[in-house]
Design an enzyme around this catalytic site. Structure first.
Site, mmCIF file in Angstrom:
data_model
loop_
_atom_site.group_PDB
_atom_site.id
_atom_site.type_symbol
_atom_site.label_atom_id
_atom_site.label_comp_id
_atom_site.label_asym_id
_atom_site.label_seq_id
_atom_site.Cartn_x
_atom_site.Cartn_y
_atom_site.Cartn_z
ATOM 1 N N HIS A 134 0.865 -1.206 0.000
ATOM 2 C CA HIS A 134 0.000 0.000 0.000
ATOM 3 C C HIS A 134 0.886 1.235 0.000
ATOM 4 C CE1 HIS A 134 -3.839 2.179 1.258
ATOM 5 N NE2 HIS A 134 -2.916 3.122 1.179
ATOM 6 N N HIS A 177 1.573 5.403 -1.692
ATOM 7 C CA HIS A 177 1.259 6.587 -2.502
ATOM 8 C C HIS A 177 2.565 7.199 -2.986
ATOM 9 C CE1 HIS A 177 -2.926 6.714 -0.914
ATOM 10 N NE2 HIS A 177 -2.345 6.201 0.158
ATOM 11 N N VAL A 178 2.703 7.375 -4.291
ATOM 12 C CA VAL A 178 3.928 8.016 -4.809
ATOM 13 C C VAL A 178 3.641 9.340 -5.507
ATOM 14 C CG1 VAL A 178 5.296 5.905 -4.971
ATOM 15 C CG2 VAL A 178 3.904 6.608 -6.935
ATOM 16 N N ARG A 179 2.344 9.711 -5.665
ATOM 17 C CA ARG A 179 1.969 10.961 -6.362
ATOM 18 C C ARG A 179 2.459 10.909 -7.810
ATOM 19 N NH1 ARG A 179 -1.271 10.881 -2.166
ATOM 20 N NH2 ARG A 179 -0.426 11.789 -0.268
ATOM 21 N N ASN A 190 -5.090 7.342 -6.149
ATOM 22 C CA ASN A 190 -5.809 8.584 -5.798
ATOM 23 C C ASN A 190 -5.051 9.831 -6.238
ATOM 24 O OD1 ASN A 190 -3.862 8.103 -3.753
ATOM 25 N ND2 ASN A 190 -5.037 9.232 -2.225
ATOM 26 N N LYS A 216 -9.263 -0.035 -5.999
ATOM 27 C CA LYS A 216 -9.313 0.551 -4.659
ATOM 28 C C LYS A 216 -10.650 1.226 -4.416
ATOM 29 C CE LYS A 216 -7.876 2.100 -0.673
ATOM 30 N NZ LYS A 216 -6.800 3.013 -0.356
ATOM 31 N N HIS A 276 -10.556 1.158 1.658
ATOM 32 C CA HIS A 276 -10.347 2.132 2.739
ATOM 33 C C HIS A 276 -11.552 1.995 3.655
ATOM 34 C CE1 HIS A 276 -8.724 6.006 4.425
ATOM 35 N NE2 HIS A 276 -9.913 5.906 5.010
ATOM 36 N N HIS A 327 -4.599 -0.620 5.676
ATOM 37 C CA HIS A 327 -4.154 0.140 6.854
ATOM 38 C C HIS A 327 -5.136 0.054 8.025
ATOM 39 C CE1 HIS A 327 -6.758 3.016 4.889
ATOM 40 N NE2 HIS A 327 -5.852 3.410 4.029
ATOM 41 N N LEU A 329 -4.998 9.195 7.897
ATOM 42 C CA LEU A 329 -6.304 8.531 7.971
ATOM 43 C C LEU A 329 -6.155 7.084 7.523
ATOM 44 C CD1 LEU A 329 -8.593 11.374 6.622
ATOM 45 C CD2 LEU A 329 -8.556 10.433 8.944
ATOM 46 N N ASP A 347 1.400 2.622 3.566
ATOM 47 C CA ASP A 347 0.573 3.818 3.395
ATOM 48 C C ASP A 347 1.428 5.086 3.463
ATOM 49 O OD1 ASP A 347 -1.709 5.265 2.853
ATOM 50 O OD2 ASP A 347 -2.365 5.353 4.936
ATOM 51 N N ALA A 379 -3.978 14.820 5.490
ATOM 52 C CA ALA A 379 -3.761 13.523 6.142
ATOM 53 C C ALA A 379 -2.743 12.721 5.359
ATOM 54 C CB ALA A 379 -5.074 12.761 6.212
HETATM 55 C C1 NCD Z 1 -3.561 9.107 1.998
HETATM 56 C C2 NCD Z 1 -3.074 10.129 0.985
HETATM 57 O O1 NCD Z 1 -2.514 11.166 1.402
HETATM 58 O O2 NCD Z 1 -3.225 9.918 -0.223
HETATM 59 N N1 NCD Z 1 -3.619 9.722 3.293
HETATM 60 C C3 NCD Z 1 -3.571 9.087 4.481
HETATM 61 O O3 NCD Z 1 -3.744 9.754 5.501
HETATM 62 N N2 NCD Z 1 -3.339 7.808 4.575
HETATM 63 C C4 NCD Z 1 -4.866 8.539 1.583
HETATM 64 C C5 NCD Z 1 -5.234 7.282 2.327
HETATM 65 O O4 NCD Z 1 -4.611 6.240 2.182
HETATM 66 O O5 NCD Z 1 -6.199 7.336 3.101
HETATM 67 ZN ZN ZN Z 2 -3.226 5.114 1.601
#
Ligand code: NCD
Ligand code: ZN
Length: 349
Positions: free
Chosen positions: A19, A21-23, A47, A104, A141, A179, A224, A252, A268
């Site tokens: 899990h 996030h790399v943007r 996302n 997702k 989620h 998560h 979150l 995450d 978050a």
């Molecule tokens: C994540 C994000 O910033 O994309 N933020 C987080 O607090 N974990 C989104 C997510 O996984 O809920």
């Molecule tokens: Zn996440």
């Protein structure tokens, strides 16, 4: 995995991050190398703004990520699509053909960039049927979004109101509750049968909600689902170190520009990719369970996804080091969790 009390060092099969996030854009050049230095593969969250909702977008995004992997490093991004009320069922077969492994589910409004998320799970049933048929996973989620529900209770309520009916209606759909943060979630997943699993972050294993408020408000500990009280942290540690193959590593790691976290309405997400496996080693060591780390970090996720385990290895040593307190992040700055602090485990090879 090998450990010996006299040798403060552990060697593991190369782990994966289930899990992440790399943007996008310039940000990839900072965060992708951090993950690729530790993990063989990572599940890439969809996302973005706008979200990744087609196979073609996932393929193009994968190419942008691969272009940010340093030369000579082997790292495979595993792509996901973002479930909306209108994701067409026939996109699932195209996604599978393109190598996408999962979809997702974000309840609309639950977290960062989730505005396009699902408003009513029943609207997605045709697409979920395709997912079950094609053997792709559903990543969830697990928080309700109703303002009537206390923020700290949203995960437990989600299990009752959304996950249990979904589980019943799609008995052979592989579902990962992402998560998890509560003892209710750990217990639910432990008892839900072979098609349900969960990822657990390093920060939810190491910290409880006091971390957000110690000596003042600490936005870099805000994510979150939000950190919970100590009883929940202990339940997560027990699940992660239990040896159950239904709990596995998912950082995450969620980078945001520092000025948007240190803000009146801070974003978050905790950035942990710079020292992720080190923080997991710290949590497992504190629980006296380093011998359980390899299954959690390197085997159980691959097994659940039906993918081969990695073949390479990494080595960690019990040696204090201080991580940088800031990284360049496109035009902005990225402040990692525990940047500038001494960490007890160090990745050495
Ligand atoms: C994540 C994000 O910033 O994309 N933020 C987080 O607090 N974990 C989104 C997510 O996984 O809920
Ligand atoms: Zn996440």
């Amino acid at each position: 995995m090998s450990t010996a009390p006299s040798i403060p060092q552990i060697t593991l099969t190369r782990p994966d991050d289930w899990h992440l996030h790399v943007r996008d854009g310039e940000a990839l050049r900072t965060v992708v190398p951090h993950t690729a230095a530790q993990f063989g593969r990572a599940i890439i969250m969809p996302n973005l703004k706008p979200p990744v909702t087609t196979a073609a977008q996932a393929v193009a995004y994968r190419e942008r990520i691969q272009a940010a992997v340093p030369p000579g490093v082997s790292f495979e991004p595993l792509m996901t699509l973002y479930l909306t009320d209108n994701l067409p069922a026939d996109e699932i077969a195209r996604a599978k053909a393109a190598g996408v492994v999962a979809v997702k589910l974000y309840p609309a409004g639950a977290t960062t960039n989730s505005d396009a998320g699902v408003t009513d799970i029943r609207k997605t049933y045709k697409t979920l049927e395709a997912l079950q048929r094609e053997g792709l996973l559903l990543l969830v989620h697990g928080e309700v979004t109703s303002p009537d529900i206390d923020l700290f209770d949203r995960e437990a309520v989600f299990i009752e109101q959304q996950l249990q009916p979904l589980r019943r209606d799609f008995p052979e759909l592989k579902i990962v509750m992402e998560h998890i943060t509560t003892k209710e979630a750990a217990q639910y997943v432990a008892e839900a049968g072979p098609f349900t699993a969960a990822t657990i972050t390093a920060h939810h294993l190491l910290f409880n909600r006091n971390a957000i408020f110690t000596g003042g408000i600490r936005p870099h500990y805000y994510c979150l689902p939000v950190l919970k009280r100590e009883t929940h942290r202990l339940a997560l540690v027990a699940a992660a170190t239990s040896g159950s193959d239904r709990f596995f590593l998912g950082t995450d790691s969620a980078p945001h520009p520092a000025h948007l976290k240190e803000h009146a309405s801070g974003c978050a997400g905790c950035y942990t990719a710079h020292a992720a496996i080190e923080m997991y080693a710290e949590a497992f060591d504190a629980a006296g369970a380093l011998d359980k780390l390899e299954g959690f970090a390197s085997f159980f996720g691959a097994d659940f996804y039906g993918l081969p385990r990695n073949s390479g290895q990494i080595t960690l040593r019990r040696e204090s080091w201080v991580s940088p307190d800031s990284f360049a992040f496109g035009e902005t700055e990225l402040k990692p969790l525990r940047g500038g602090e001494a960490l007890p485990w160090k990745l050495v090879a």
